[in-house]
Design a protein around this motif. Sequence first.
Motif, PDB file in Angstrom:
ATOM      1  N   LEU A   1       0.840  -1.190   0.000  1.00  0.00           N
ATOM      2  CA  LEU A   1       0.000   0.000   0.000  1.00  0.00           C
ATOM      3  C   LEU A   1       0.879   1.246   0.000  1.00  0.00           C
ATOM      4  CD1 LEU A   1      -2.893  -0.921   2.459  1.00  0.00           C
ATOM      5  CD2 LEU A   1      -2.666  -1.370   0.023  1.00  0.00           C
ATOM      6  N   VAL A   2       0.380   2.301  -0.657  1.00  0.00           N
ATOM      7  CA  VAL A   2       1.124   3.549  -0.754  1.00  0.00           C
ATOM      8  C   VAL A   2       0.191   4.708  -0.397  1.00  0.00           C
ATOM      9  CG1 VAL A   2       2.673   2.647  -2.520  1.00  0.00           C
ATOM     10  CG2 VAL A   2       0.576   3.817  -3.217  1.00  0.00           C
ATOM     11  N   ASP A   3       0.788   5.865  -0.066  1.00  0.00           N
ATOM     12  CA  ASP A   3      -0.018   7.043   0.226  1.00  0.00           C
ATOM     13  C   ASP A   3      -0.253   7.845  -1.047  1.00  0.00           C
ATOM     14  OD1 ASP A   3       2.340   8.393  -0.327  1.00  0.00           O
ATOM     15  OD2 ASP A   3       2.804   8.822   1.772  1.00  0.00           O
ATOM     16  N   ASP A   4      -0.824   9.049  -0.901  1.00  0.00           N
ATOM     17  CA  ASP A   4      -1.166   9.866  -2.071  1.00  0.00           C
ATOM     18  C   ASP A   4       0.052  10.269  -2.880  1.00  0.00           C
ATOM     19  OD1 ASP A   4      -3.738   9.655  -1.220  1.00  0.00           O
ATOM     20  OD2 ASP A   4      -3.826  11.636  -0.282  1.00  0.00           O
ATOM     21  N   ASN A   5       1.230  10.320  -2.238  1.00  0.00           N
ATOM     22  CA  ASN A   5       2.449  10.720  -2.934  1.00  0.00           C
ATOM     23  C   ASN A   5       3.262   9.542  -3.432  1.00  0.00           C
ATOM     24  OD1 ASN A   5       1.959  13.503  -2.394  1.00  0.00           O
ATOM     25  ND2 ASN A   5       2.732  13.203  -0.295  1.00  0.00           N
TER      26      ASN A   5
ATOM     27  N   VAL B   1      -1.610  -1.878 -10.562  1.00  0.00           N
ATOM     28  CA  VAL B   1      -1.980  -0.942  -9.503  1.00  0.00           C
ATOM     29  C   VAL B   1      -3.213  -1.446  -8.746  1.00  0.00           C
ATOM     30  CG1 VAL B   1      -1.041   1.058 -10.713  1.00  0.00           C
ATOM     31  CG2 VAL B   1      -3.443   0.423 -11.038  1.00  0.00           C
ATOM     32  N   ILE B   2      -3.317  -1.026  -7.499  1.00  0.00           N
ATOM     33  CA  ILE B   2      -4.536  -1.164  -6.695  1.00  0.00           C
ATOM     34  C   ILE B   2      -5.128   0.231  -6.623  1.00  0.00           C
ATOM     35  CG2 ILE B   2      -5.489  -1.820  -4.457  1.00  0.00           C
ATOM     36  CD1 ILE B   2      -3.047  -3.603  -4.049  1.00  0.00           C
ATOM     37  N   GLN B   3      -6.243   0.431  -7.309  1.00  0.00           N
ATOM     38  CA  GLN B   3      -6.771   1.773  -7.505  1.00  0.00           C
ATOM     39  C   GLN B   3      -8.213   1.862  -7.041  1.00  0.00           C
ATOM     40  OE1 GLN B   3      -5.900   3.264 -11.375  1.00  0.00           O
ATOM     41  NE2 GLN B   3      -7.147   5.086 -11.186  1.00  0.00           N
ATOM     42  N   SER B   4      -8.529   2.950  -6.330  1.00  0.00           N
ATOM     43  CA  SER B   4      -9.890   3.184  -5.843  1.00  0.00           C
ATOM     44  C   SER B   4     -10.244   4.640  -6.098  1.00  0.00           C
ATOM     45  CB  SER B   4      -9.975   2.854  -4.349  1.00  0.00           C
ATOM     46  OG  SER B   4     -11.252   3.175  -3.839  1.00  0.00           O
ATOM     47  N   ASN B   5     -11.362   4.858  -6.810  1.00  0.00           N
ATOM     48  CA  ASN B   5     -11.806   6.224  -7.127  1.00  0.00           C
ATOM     49  C   ASN B   5     -10.707   7.036  -7.814  1.00  0.00           C
ATOM     50  OD1 ASN B   5     -14.328   5.710  -5.928  1.00  0.00           O
ATOM     51  ND2 ASN B   5     -13.569   6.313  -3.914  1.00  0.00           N
TER      52      ASN B   5
ATOM     53  N   GLY C   1      -2.155   1.322  -3.846  1.00  0.00           N
ATOM     54  CA  GLY C   1      -1.223   0.224  -3.642  1.00  0.00           C
ATOM     55  C   GLY C   1      -0.801  -0.411  -4.947  1.00  0.00           C
ATOM     56  N   VAL C   2       0.060  -1.432  -4.841  1.00  0.00           N
ATOM     57  CA  VAL C   2       0.620  -2.120  -6.009  1.00  0.00           C
ATOM     58  C   VAL C   2       0.637  -3.616  -5.730  1.00  0.00           C
ATOM     59  CG1 VAL C   2       2.676  -2.456  -7.421  1.00  0.00           C
ATOM     60  CG2 VAL C   2       2.027  -0.160  -6.713  1.00  0.00           C
TER      61      VAL C   2
END
Length: 545
Positions: free
Chosen positions: A186-190, A247-251, A256-257
Motif C-alpha cells: 500500500l502507498v499514500d497519495d504521494n 496498480v490497486i486503484q480506488s476512485n 497500492g501495487v
Amino acid sequence: MTRQTKSDSDKPLVLVVDDEINTTVMLQYIFEREGFRVERVTDGVLAIEAAEALHPDLVLLDILLPRMNGFEVLARLKASPITEHIPTILITANLREPSDVAQGLDLGADDYLQKPFAPQELLARVQSKLRARQLEEKLRRRSRELEFLLAASERLGRHLQREEVLNAAIELARELVTGDFFLVQLVDDNGNMLGSVSWASTDENSIPEYVVDIQQWLKCEQQSSVWMADPQYPPRSVRYYNGMCGVIQSNNQIIGVLAVASRRSEYTKDQSRLLVGLGRHVAMALRNAEYYQLQKLYTQELESTVLARTTELVEAQRLLTRNEKLAAIGHLAASIAHEINNPLMPIGLLLEQFEEGLRSTEHPIDLDDLQVVRENVLRIQRIVRSLLDFARQDIELRILDVGQLLESVQKLNQHSFEMERKKLSSSVEKNLQVYGSKDQLEAVFMNLALNAQAALGLGGRLNIQARAQGDKIVILFEDNGHGIPQENIDRIFDPFFSTKQNGSGLGLFVCYGVIEGHHGTIGVESEVGKGTRFTICLPRPGASG
C-alpha cells in the motif's frame, strides 16, 4: 510422426490423419506453403496420441483408418477434456453414404470435405475454423477470468481487517499465476510506501525492497507492466528475471501495487491485465474494511455516548427520586408529629392515672386502661413500620412486563380470595411494557388487591384489567364491594387517613407517590353499595412527557 523446429512454434499446427500417404504429403505441402505447421499420422490410435501430446490447432480426419476408424477417433477426442475443443474437419469420399456425414456431425465434427477437394476451399474452411476457435478460446479465457475475479471478490469480501485482505490478495495472486515472489504494497497519495505490506516468496532470502522498486515504477504512471530480463526497465528486479506489476486503484486514486516475479515463468499482457482486475477487487475490499472499521469505531463511540447519557439519566432519576422522597418526608413531618401525638396523649393521661394509683391505694390500676395503652403503642408501631417500608423500597428502574407483575399479584392472592369465597379474575393484553421499579409497582398492585379483598362481601368479585391506550398503559382494579362514601373520596390518598380499624393510613398515600414517581396517574371512582374502581395510567417506554 514428423518433427518441427522450435522456431516454427508460433505457427498454427494442423494434424493430418489419413492412411493414404499421397494425400498426407499433398496436404502437408498445401498447409506449409500457407504458413502452417503440419503433423501427419496414418491410423486412429496414433491420431489420439498425437492430439493429446501436441494440442494441434485443427485436426483433418479421414473416416477410413486402420486400427480405429475416424468416427471412433472423433468420439474419443470429444470425450477428452484435453482435446474436446480442438476443431475437427472430416474428410469423406464421394461414394460414401450421406449418413456418414450426419454421424460425424452428431459426434462433434465442425465441418466435412468430400474428396477430391480444391485447395482453396480446404484453406478457406480451415481458416474459418481457426478463427472460430480463437474466438471460442478468447471467450473461454474471459469466462475463466470473470469466474476467478468473481470468486476473488467473494473471498476478499469475507475479510474486514486490512491485514487479512492483504494476505488474501497474496493467496489469490498465487492461484492466478505461477511465480517465485508475490507482493502487495500500500502507498499514500504521494506514492510513498506505507507500513501495510504482505508478501510471499519461495526464496527465504528475498525481501520486498530488493525485488521491486515500487516508487520508481509508479513514476511511469502505468496501470500495469510486464518486464523480462531487463534490469533497466522499472521496476527493476535484482533476483528475478521476469515479473509484472499492477496498480490497486480506488476512485481514480492509486492506493497500492500488486507485483509478481519469477526466475522462469514469462508473463503476458493478458495476465498483467488480470492482475489489475484483481487489484480493483482488492481496492474494494480494502475500502470495505476501512468503512467497517469506521462504522465499528462510530458504533463504539455511540455506545459509549449512550452509556454515558444513560448513566446521567439514571443518576438524575435517582436524584429526582431522592428529592421527591425528601419532599414527601417534609410533607409528612407535620402529619407524623400530629398522628403520633394523638395516641401519645391518652397514653400520657393514663400513665398519670397509673402514677396516682400507685401512690394511693384508693385508685387501683384498671386493666382496660392498659389495653388502651397497648393499642395506641401498636398503632404507633404500624405507622413507623409503614414509613420504614416506604423508605426502603428499591429504585432500580428497568423495562417491566405489566402482565407478569399482575399475574404475580393474582397468584399470591388467589388462594386467600378463594378461602373467603371471593372471586379474583383478570383480563390483560400481551406485551404491555412500562419503565419502572418492579418492587414499587408490585407493592401498589398488592395494596389495591388487598384493599379490594377487605371491601368485598361473600361472593364478591375483583377484576383486574390492563390494556394499551395510545402512549399509555391503563390498569384497572374494579370490585363490587361496599364502596367508598363520597365525603371520603378526596381524602383516601392523604397520609394517615384510613377507614379500617387497624389501618395505618399510609397504603394509598404510598401508592399515590409511587405512581406519581413513575410519571403516571392514579384515580378512584366509587359508589356506596356498588363498588370501587381504581384507574392507573403509566407512560409506555419512549413516550414523551
